[in-house]
Design a protein around this motif. Structure first.
Motif, short mmCIF file in Angstrom:
data_model
loop_
_atom_site.label_atom_id
_atom_site.label_comp_id
_atom_site.label_asym_id
_atom_site.label_seq_id
_atom_site.Cartn_x
_atom_site.Cartn_y
_atom_site.Cartn_z
N PRO A 1 0.83 -1.22 0.00
CA PRO A 1 0.00 0.00 0.00
C PRO A 1 0.86 1.26 0.00
CG PRO A 1 -0.85 -1.61 1.56
CD PRO A 1 0.45 -2.15 1.10
N TYR A 2 0.40 2.26 -0.75
CA TYR A 2 1.24 3.44 -0.95
C TYR A 2 1.44 4.21 0.34
CZ TYR A 2 -2.94 6.40 -0.83
OH TYR A 2 -4.07 7.04 -0.44
N GLN A 3 0.43 4.19 1.27
CA GLN A 3 0.61 4.94 2.50
C GLN A 3 1.74 4.38 3.35
OE1 GLN A 3 -2.16 3.45 1.55
NE2 GLN A 3 -2.92 1.98 3.10
N ASP A 4 1.89 3.04 3.35
CA ASP A 4 3.00 2.45 4.10
C ASP A 4 4.34 2.79 3.46
OD1 ASP A 4 1.20 1.32 5.86
OD2 ASP A 4 1.08 -0.57 4.73
N VAL A 5 4.39 2.70 2.13
CA VAL A 5 5.65 2.95 1.42
C VAL A 5 6.08 4.40 1.58
CG1 VAL A 5 6.76 3.01 -0.85
CG2 VAL A 5 5.24 1.11 -0.24
N LEU A 6 5.16 5.34 1.35
CA LEU A 6 5.53 6.75 1.41
C LEU A 6 5.91 7.18 2.82
CD1 LEU A 6 2.84 8.33 -0.97
CD2 LEU A 6 5.21 7.74 -1.46
N GLY A 7 5.26 6.62 3.82
CA GLY A 7 5.61 6.97 5.19
C GLY A 7 7.04 6.57 5.54
N TRP A 8 7.40 5.35 5.19
CA TRP A 8 8.76 4.90 5.50
C TRP A 8 9.81 5.64 4.65
CZ3 TRP A 8 10.33 2.59 9.62
CH2 TRP A 8 9.48 1.78 10.35
N LEU A 9 9.48 5.93 3.40
CA LEU A 9 10.42 6.69 2.58
C LEU A 9 10.66 8.09 3.15
CD1 LEU A 9 9.35 5.74 -1.07
CD2 LEU A 9 11.31 4.89 0.24
N ALA A 10 9.59 8.69 3.70
CA ALA A 10 9.76 10.01 4.32
C ALA A 10 10.70 9.91 5.52
CB ALA A 10 8.40 10.55 4.74
N LEU A 11 10.58 8.85 6.31
CA LEU A 11 11.49 8.66 7.45
C LEU A 11 12.93 8.47 6.97
CD1 LEU A 11 9.37 6.33 9.80
CD2 LEU A 11 9.95 8.75 10.13
N MET A 12 13.10 7.75 5.88
CA MET A 12 14.46 7.55 5.34
C MET A 12 15.06 8.89 4.89
SD MET A 12 13.69 4.05 3.19
CE MET A 12 15.26 4.02 2.35
N VAL A 13 14.23 9.75 4.29
CA VAL A 13 14.71 11.08 3.87
C VAL A 13 15.13 11.90 5.08
CG1 VAL A 13 14.03 13.25 2.81
CG2 VAL A 13 13.42 11.09 1.72
N LEU A 14 14.32 11.88 6.12
CA LEU A 14 14.64 12.64 7.33
C LEU A 14 15.91 12.12 7.99
CD1 LEU A 14 11.08 13.10 8.91
CD2 LEU A 14 12.48 14.80 7.75
N ALA A 15 16.08 10.81 7.99
CA ALA A 15 17.27 10.24 8.62
C ALA A 15 18.54 10.60 7.85
CB ALA A 15 17.12 8.72 8.73
N GLY A 16 18.44 10.67 6.52
CA GLY A 16 19.63 10.94 5.72
C GLY A 16 19.92 12.40 5.47
N ALA A 17 18.97 13.29 5.80
CA ALA A 17 19.16 14.72 5.52
C ALA A 17 20.39 15.31 6.20
CB ALA A 17 17.90 15.49 5.90
N PRO A 18 20.64 15.05 7.49
CA PRO A 18 21.86 15.60 8.11
C PRO A 18 23.15 15.14 7.43
CG PRO A 18 20.32 14.86 9.79
CD PRO A 18 19.80 14.35 8.49
N ALA A 19 23.16 13.89 6.98
CA ALA A 19 24.36 13.38 6.31
C ALA A 19 24.60 14.09 4.98
CB ALA A 19 24.26 11.88 6.10
N VAL A 20 23.52 14.54 4.33
CA VAL A 20 23.66 15.27 3.07
C VAL A 20 24.09 16.71 3.32
CG1 VAL A 20 22.44 16.11 1.03
CG2 VAL A 20 21.99 13.81 1.90
N LEU A 21 23.53 17.32 4.35
CA LEU A 21 23.83 18.72 4.63
C LEU A 21 25.20 18.91 5.27
CD1 LEU A 21 20.33 19.84 5.98
CD2 LEU A 21 21.28 20.20 3.70
#
Length: 552
Positions: free
Chosen positions: A39-59
C-alpha cells in the motif's frame, strides 16, 4: 578524539550535491518498485522517514559526529522499512521481492562512509544492518514466508561488496594524488641513469664515439669504401653521427626520398641497392653497391648504418645477415647515448633560461633603477659642481654594465633554431654583438641542408659565442671576421679579430679559452688558437675531417 579527515575534494567535488543526487535517485527507484508491492501509504511513510534520517548526512557530510549518526540512522530506518513493507506486502499477497526492493538503498550510506574515509564506520553500519534485520525477523513470524531472510542476506552482501570496491578506488585515486606518479617515475629513472653513467667509461655515452666504434665493427664484417651512421634530428631529417672512408659523402638525409635509406627506415629491414645513397654525383663508370642496415630498439628505428663499396654485388644475402647481426645489439647502446645526450641538452637549456630570467628580473632591473637615481641626482646639481662630473662617470659605468648584462642575457637565451641552422644562430649573435660594440662584422656562411646532432650544434654555438665575446671584451678590435663551414659530420667555425692579440689578454679572457677547449673536447672537436697576420687573434673549432664537396 581524533579528527577524521575531510572528504577528498578531488574524488568528491561538491559532496553535498553528489550525495543528494545519489540518494534522490535510489529513493525514487525504491519508491516506484515498492508501490507495486505494498500500500502506498506504508511505502511513502517509511520513505519520508528515510529522507529525514539521511538529511543531516547530506547537509553536513564532513561533520565528525552528525555525519556518522545520520548514516547510522539511515541504515536502521532502511532495515525497519524493509521489514515493515515486506510484512505489508505479505499480508496483501505479494511474497516475492518485497524486502529486496527497499534494501537496495542499504549500500548508499555504506559507500558514503567509505568515500568519507571513515575507517571504522562502514563495518559499524553493516553490523547495525545485520542486528536490525535479525531483530525484525525474530519479532515478526510473517517475514519467514515472505522470503525476507534470503533477500536481506543478498543485499547486505552486495553492500559489503560495494563498500569494498569504493575503498579500493578511493585508495588508488588517493595514491595517485598524494604521489605524483610521473615525477616519481622520472626521479627513479634519472637516478638509475646517473648511477649507470658514473659506472660506465667516459666515452660510452657519447653518440659520436659509439657510432664510430659501431662502424669499425660492421666494416670488419662487411668491407666498405664509404660508411656512415645516421640518426634522427629535428625537421624530419637524418644527421650523420659518424662517417668513415677515404672521401666524404653527402649522404641522402631525407626520409621522404626515393632511396634505400628511406626504405630501410620505414621497413626496419636491411636494404641493398646498386646505386649510391649520396646526393653528390658518383664518377662516371663507377659501379656502386649499397647496404643500409636499420638500428632498431624495441619497435622504434633509432638510426641507420650506410655502407657503400665501389664494386658490383658486394653485399650478398649472407653478408647482409652478418652485418645485421653485428648491428642489432648496438641499437640499444646508441639509443641510450642519444637519450642521455638529449636529457643533458634539455637540462642545460632550461638552466640557461632560468639564469637569464633571474638576471633580468633581479640584477638588471636594480641596475636600471640605480641609473635612474643617478640621472635624478644629476638633474638637481649644477653643471659646474665637481660631484656632477663624478656622477657622470658613474652613470657611464652603470650604462656599460647594463649593456654587458643585456649581451649576457642575449647569449644565455640564444639557441639553435630547430628549422633555422647553426650558421644562422652564430650570424645573429655576431651581428648583435657587433652593433652594440661598434665592431664591423664580416660574415662568411656555408651551411649544407644536412644538420649536425642538436647537442653538437649547441656546443658549437657556445664556442662561437665565447670567441666573439672575448674579441669584443679583450681584443680592442675594430673588425670581426666570422666564418662558418658546416657540412655534417664536418664543421669548422672560425672567429678572427684585428685587435692586439693574445699577449695582453687578461686572465678572464684566458678562462674563456679554457671553457671553449672543454666544449670542443666534449664533441670530439679540435680547438685552434693562433695569431692573425698582421694583427689580432684567430680562434677556430674544427669537427671531423675536411669537406670535399662533389666527391664520393
Amino acid at each position: 578524539m581524533a579528527v577524521e579527515e575531510p572528504l577528498n575534494p578531488v574524488l568528491l567535488p561538491r559532496p553535498r550535491l553528489l550525495g543528494l543526487a545519489v540518494r534522490a535517485g535510489v529513493l525514487a527507484l525504491v519508491a516506484v518498485l515498492s508501490l507495486r508491492l505494498a500500500p502506498y501509504q506504508d511505502v511513502l511513510g517509511w520513505l519520508a522517514l528515510m529522507v529525514l534520517a539521511g538529511a543531516p548526512a547530506v547537509l553536513m557530510p564532513q561533520h565528525r559526529v552528525i555525519g556518522p549518526l545520520s548514516r547510522m540512522a539511515e541504515v536502521a530506518v532502511t532495515c525497519l522499512a524493509a521489514a515493515a513493507i515486506a510484512h505489508a506486502a505479505y499480508r496483501s499477497g505479494a511474497t516475492v521481492g518485497a524486502a529486496a526492493v527497499v534494501l537496495a538503498y542499504l549500500w548508499v550510506p555504506t559507500v558514503a562512509a567509505t568515500l568519507a574515509r571513515r575507517r571504522f564506520e562502514p563495518p559499524a553500519l553493516l553490523a547495525t544492518a545485520v542486528v536490525v534485520l535479525t531483530a525484525a525477523r525474530l519479532a515478526d513470524p510473517d517475514l519467514g514466508p515472505a522470503g525476507f531472510t534470503g533477500s536481506a542476506v543478498q543485499w547486505v552482501g552486495l553492500s559489503i561488496a560495494a563498500a569494498a570496491v569504493a575503498g579500493i578506488l578511493q585508495h588508488s585515486l588517493l595514491a595517485q594524488r598524494d604521489s605524483p606518479q610521473p615525477y616519481a617515475e622520472a626521479t627513479r629513472l634519472l637516478t638509475q641513469l646517473r648511477s649507470v653513467a658514473r659506472q660506465l667509461p667516459g666515452a660510452t655515452l657519447d653518440p659520436g664515439g659509439l657510432a664510430e666504434h659501431l662502424l669499425d665493427e660492421v666494416r670488419a664484417v662487411a668491407p666498405a669504401t664509404r660508411a656512415a651512421v645516421l640518426s634522427t634530428s629535428g625537421g624530419g631529417r637524418l644527421v650523420v653521427l659518424a662517417q668513415m672512408g677515404a672521401d666524404r659523402v653527402d649522404w641522402e638525409t631525407g626520409l621522404d626520398a626515393d632511396s634505400a635509406i628511406a626504405d630501410a627506415w620505414a621497413s626496419q629491414q636491411p636494404q641493398t641497392a646498386n646505386r649510391s645513397q649520396a646526393r653528390s654525383a658518383v664518377p662516371p663508370g663507377v659501379e656502386v653497391s649499397a647496404l643500409i642496415v636499420p638500428l632498431v630498439a624495441g619497435v622504434r628505428t633509432i638510426g641507420l648504418i650506410a655502407l657503400e663499396a665501389d664494386s658490383p654485388g658486394a653485399y650478398p644475402p649472407a653478408l647482409v645477415a652478418q652485418a645485421a647481426q653485428v648491428a642489432a645489439p648496438a641499437a640499444l647502446r646508441l639509443e641510450a647515448a642519444l637519450l642521455f645526450d638529449e636529457v643533458r641538452s634539455l637540462a642545460t637549456s632550461e638552466e640557461r633560461q632560468r639564469l637569464a630570467r633571474e638576471i633580468h628580473d633581479g640584477v638588471a632591473q636594480e641596475l636600471v633603477m640605480v641609473g635612474y637615481g643617478i640621472d635624478n641626482a644629476l638633474a638637481t646639481l649644477p653643471d659646474v659642481d665637481a660631484t656632477t662630473e663624478e656622477l657622470r662617470v658613474l652613470r657611464n659605468e652603470v650604462t656599460r654594465v647594463i649593456t654587458e648584462l643585456r649581451l649576457s642575457l642575449f647569449e644565455l637565451r640564444s639557441e639553435v633554431d630547430r628549422y633555422g641552422g647553426l650558421a644562422t644562430a652564430i650570424a645573429d649573435y655576431a651581428r648583435t654583438v657587433g652593433q652594440s660594440a661598434g665592431l664591423r662584422v664580416h660574415l662568411s656562411l656555408d651551411e649544407s641542408t644536412a644538420r649536425l646532432p642538436a647537442a653538437t650544434e649547441a656546443e658549437l654555438l657556445r664556442i662561437a659565442q665565447e670567441a666573439i665575446t672575448n674579441a669584443r671584451k679583450h681584443a680592442g678590435a675594430e673588425n670581426l671576421w666570422v666564418t662558418c663551414t658546416i657540412d655534417p659530420p664536418f664543421a669548422e667555425i672560425e672567429v678572427s679579430d684585428d685587435g692586439h692579440g693574445m699577449v695582453d689578454r687578461p686572465k678572464e679572457g684566458r678562462y674563456g679559452l679554457a671553457i671553449m677547449a672543454e666544449r670542443a673536447e666534449r664533441i670530439r672537436g679540435r680547438l685552434e688558437i693562433r695569431p692573425r697576420v698582421p694583427s689580432g687573434t684567430t680562434v677556430a673549432v674544427v669537427l671531423g675531417s675536411a669537406p670535399r664537396r662533389g666527391s664520393v
